[in-house]
Design a protein around this motif. Structure first.
Motif, PDB file in Angstrom:
ATOM      1  N   UNK A   1      12.271 -49.401 -23.869  1.00 27.89           N
ATOM      2  CA  UNK A   1       9.912 -49.525 -24.285  1.00 27.89           C
ATOM      3  C   UNK A   1      10.095 -47.633 -25.111  1.00 27.89           C
ATOM      4  N   UNK A   2      11.332 -46.494 -24.412  1.00 24.23           N
ATOM      5  CA  UNK A   2      11.160 -45.714 -24.963  1.00 24.23           C
ATOM      6  C   UNK A   2      10.859 -44.700 -26.029  1.00 24.23           C
ATOM      7  N   UNK A   3       9.604 -44.197 -26.706  1.00 22.53           N
ATOM      8  CA  UNK A   3      10.089 -43.741 -27.989  1.00 22.53           C
ATOM      9  C   UNK A   3       9.668 -42.173 -27.755  1.00 22.53           C
ATOM     10  N   UNK A   4      10.530 -41.823 -28.680  1.00 24.22           N
ATOM     11  CA  UNK A   4      11.005 -39.872 -28.703  1.00 24.22           C
ATOM     12  C   UNK A   4       9.998 -39.121 -30.012  1.00 24.22           C
ATOM     13  N   UNK A   5       9.791 -40.143 -31.490  1.00 23.73           N
ATOM     14  CA  UNK A   5       8.938 -39.873 -32.226  1.00 23.73           C
ATOM     15  C   UNK A   5       7.953 -38.644 -32.803  1.00 23.73           C
ATOM     16  N   UNK A   6       6.961 -39.094 -31.391  1.00 19.43           N
ATOM     17  CA  UNK A   6       6.023 -37.673 -31.030  1.00 19.43           C
ATOM     18  C   UNK A   6       6.086 -36.622 -30.097  1.00 19.43           C
ATOM     19  N   UNK A   7       7.508 -36.609 -29.934  1.00 15.25           N
ATOM     20  CA  UNK A   7       8.139 -35.131 -28.836  1.00 15.25           C
ATOM     21  C   UNK A   7       8.429 -33.651 -29.993  1.00 15.25           C
ATOM     22  N   UNK A   8       7.602 -33.230 -29.638  1.00 15.71           N
ATOM     23  CA  UNK A   8       6.764 -31.782 -30.097  1.00 15.71           C
ATOM     24  C   UNK A   8       8.086 -30.857 -29.606  1.00 15.71           C
ATOM     25  N   UNK A   9       8.637 -29.872 -30.162  1.00 18.43           N
ATOM     26  CA  UNK A   9       9.063 -28.582 -29.559  1.00 18.43           C
ATOM     27  C   UNK A   9       8.591 -27.388 -28.440  1.00 18.43           C
ATOM     28  N   UNK A  10       7.272 -28.736 -27.928  1.00 18.29           N
ATOM     29  CA  UNK A  10       6.857 -27.781 -26.853  1.00 18.29           C
ATOM     30  C   UNK A  10       7.799 -27.882 -25.535  1.00 18.29           C
ATOM     31  N   UNK A  11       7.329 -26.740 -24.623  1.00 18.01           N
ATOM     32  CA  UNK A  11       8.305 -27.003 -23.304  1.00 18.01           C
ATOM     33  C   UNK A  11       7.656 -27.822 -22.301  1.00 18.01           C
ATOM     34  N   UNK A  12       6.618 -28.793 -22.917  1.00 23.13           N
ATOM     35  CA  UNK A  12       6.601 -30.095 -21.594  1.00 23.13           C
ATOM     36  C   UNK A  12       7.298 -31.139 -22.163  1.00 23.13           C
ATOM     37  N   UNK A  13       6.735 -31.150 -23.609  1.00 22.06           N
ATOM     38  CA  UNK A  13       7.076 -32.786 -24.326  1.00 22.06           C
ATOM     39  C   UNK A  13       9.157 -32.861 -24.142  1.00 22.06           C
ATOM     40  N   UNK A  14       9.577 -31.338 -23.985  1.00 19.63           N
ATOM     41  CA  UNK A  14      10.994 -31.502 -23.950  1.00 19.63           C
ATOM     42  C   UNK A  14      11.646 -31.275 -22.562  1.00 19.63           C
ATOM     43  N   UNK A  15      10.226 -30.912 -21.296  1.00 24.81           N
ATOM     44  CA  UNK A  15      11.009 -31.535 -20.407  1.00 24.81           C
ATOM     45  C   UNK A  15      10.369 -32.598 -19.654  1.00 24.81           C
ATOM     46  N   UNK A  16       9.420 -33.410 -20.847  1.00 29.52           N
ATOM     47  CA  UNK A  16       9.245 -34.995 -21.119  1.00 29.52           C
ATOM     48  C   UNK A  16      11.056 -35.780 -21.767  1.00 29.52           C
ATOM     49  N   UNK A  17      11.027 -35.294 -22.098  1.00 31.25           N
ATOM     50  CA  UNK A  17      12.690 -35.568 -23.458  1.00 31.25           C
ATOM     51  C   UNK A  17      14.039 -35.124 -22.447  1.00 31.25           C
ATOM     52  N   UNK A  18      13.588 -34.293 -21.726  1.00 29.16           N
ATOM     53  CA  UNK A  18      14.984 -34.845 -20.333  1.00 29.16           C
ATOM     54  C   UNK A  18      14.776 -35.317 -19.714  1.00 29.16           C
ATOM     55  N   UNK A  19      13.402 -35.898 -19.159  1.00 34.14           N
ATOM     56  CA  UNK A  19      13.449 -36.697 -17.650  1.00 34.14           C
ATOM     57  C   UNK A  19      14.178 -38.449 -18.763  1.00 34.14           C
ATOM     58  N   UNK A  20      13.470 -38.475 -19.600  1.00 34.00           N
ATOM     59  CA  UNK A  20      13.201 -39.727 -20.683  1.00 34.00           C
ATOM     60  C   UNK A  20      15.471 -39.051 -20.058  1.00 34.00           C
ATOM     61  N   UNK A  21      16.098 -38.344 -20.646  1.00 28.52           N
ATOM     62  CA  UNK A  21      17.442 -38.711 -20.798  1.00 28.52           C
ATOM     63  C   UNK A  21      17.771 -38.993 -19.301  1.00 28.52           C
TER      64      UNK A  21
END
Length: 308
Positions: free
Chosen positions: A201-221
């Motif tokens: 169910x993960x969805x990255x369509x709303x992930x921005x280039x902010x430090x917080x969003x990128x940190x969340x993206x790395x958590x998903x990875x």
């Protein structure tokens, strides 16, 4: 003493001929059936042992079939697991690519959506004989996380026992629709955005280039990578069980052959011996008939004593 009432020579010859005919009948039966012990009357002990062992061999044949069926189920689950690993690797690659600032994450998510649908399809269609070991519902009536394959049949002291190979599905379930405890639907929550997600169910369509969003993206990875490790372990476990199943099946086939040879040693006729015995008995039969004929002629000689 010469007597017309009792012909001792003929009686002896007849007894000998009857015994020869009896032995000849037994030998012919052995040659016709191929068995030295075809009925309990031939040798009750050997017949009893052979009958029991033949019955056990029939049970072993069923065990061999059960191992084949279990092996097929393992093949389906193992194949599904391997395909799921390949698709999940692609999802991980897409997420890593999406980490690059400035990339269009909505388009990346469109690809991930299709990969997630493929994962769901793999899990739901990995079915054999009505059994699905990758997508389960742990709340369903009759659900059991431990599966077993009939692997052996043995007899000891008159008591029979059935051996099984057990498989723990809790380590290989990709999806559990009841409590989302499978490898793919197990959920995590992002540290910054507070978004709950799973591999499916993960969805990255709303992930921005902010430090917080990128940190969340790395958590998903990292979460997807953990899922890959779990699936790799599950595939290894399924492969190990499959190898044991194949080895056990080979052993059962060899055991059946050994039992068949053992039964044959007890009850099969040796055709070399029987053919030699048949020829000897046929000669004895011919001689017995000749001896009886001669003995019957002795009474005719008495008539010569009363001829003038």
């Amino acid at each position: 003493m010469a007597s017309i009432m009792t012909n001792t020579s003929a009686m002896t010859a007849l007894q000998s001929l009857n015994q020869t005919n009896k032995q000849l009948s037994i030998t012919q039966a052995r040659i016709s059936t191929g068995y030295r012990v075809a009925e309990a009357e031939n040798n009750a002990a050997y017949w009893s042992i052979a009958t029991t062992m033949r019955s056990d061999n029939g049970a072993l044949s069923t065990v061999k079939d059960a191992l084949g069926l279990g092996g097929a189920m393992l093949d389906v689950a193992y194949t599904g697991m391997n395909k799921a690993i390949e698709v999940t690797k692609e999802i991980k690659n897409k997420l890593v690519a999406a980490r690059q600032p400035g990339i269009d994450r909505e388009k990346v998510q469109a690809e991930i959506d299709e990969l997630q649908n493929q994962l769901l399809s793999i899990a739901e269609t990995s079915v054999f004989s009505g059994e699905n070991w990758l997508s389960v519902d742990s709340s369903a009536t009759g659900y059991n996380s431990s599966k077993s394959i009939v692997a052996s049949f043995s007899r000891s002291g008159g008591e029979v026992s059935i051996g099984t190979i057990s498989i723990d599905l809790t380590t290989s379930e990709l999806i559990d629709t009841a409590d989302k405890s499978g490898i793919l639907d197990k959920e995590d929550t992002t540290a910054n955005g507070g978004v709950t997600y799973s591999v499916l169910t993960l969805d990255i369509s709303s992930v921005m280039d902010t430090d917080e969003d990128l940190e969340d993206l790395e958590q998903m990875i990292a979460w997807v990578d953990d899922g890959l490790l779990d699936m790799t372990t599950a595939a290894s476990n399924l492969g190990a069980v499959k190898q044991r199943t194949n080895m056990q099946k080979e052993f059962i086939v060899a055991l059946m052959d050994v039992i068949s040879r053992g039964v044959g040693t007890l009850v099969d006729a040796d055709m070399n011996d029987e053919s030699t015995r048949l020829q000897a008995l046929q000669v004895q039969q011919q001689l017995g008939v000749q001896a009886l004929s001669i003995a019957n002629q002795n009474t005719q000689q008495i008539l010569s004593l009363f001829r003038g």
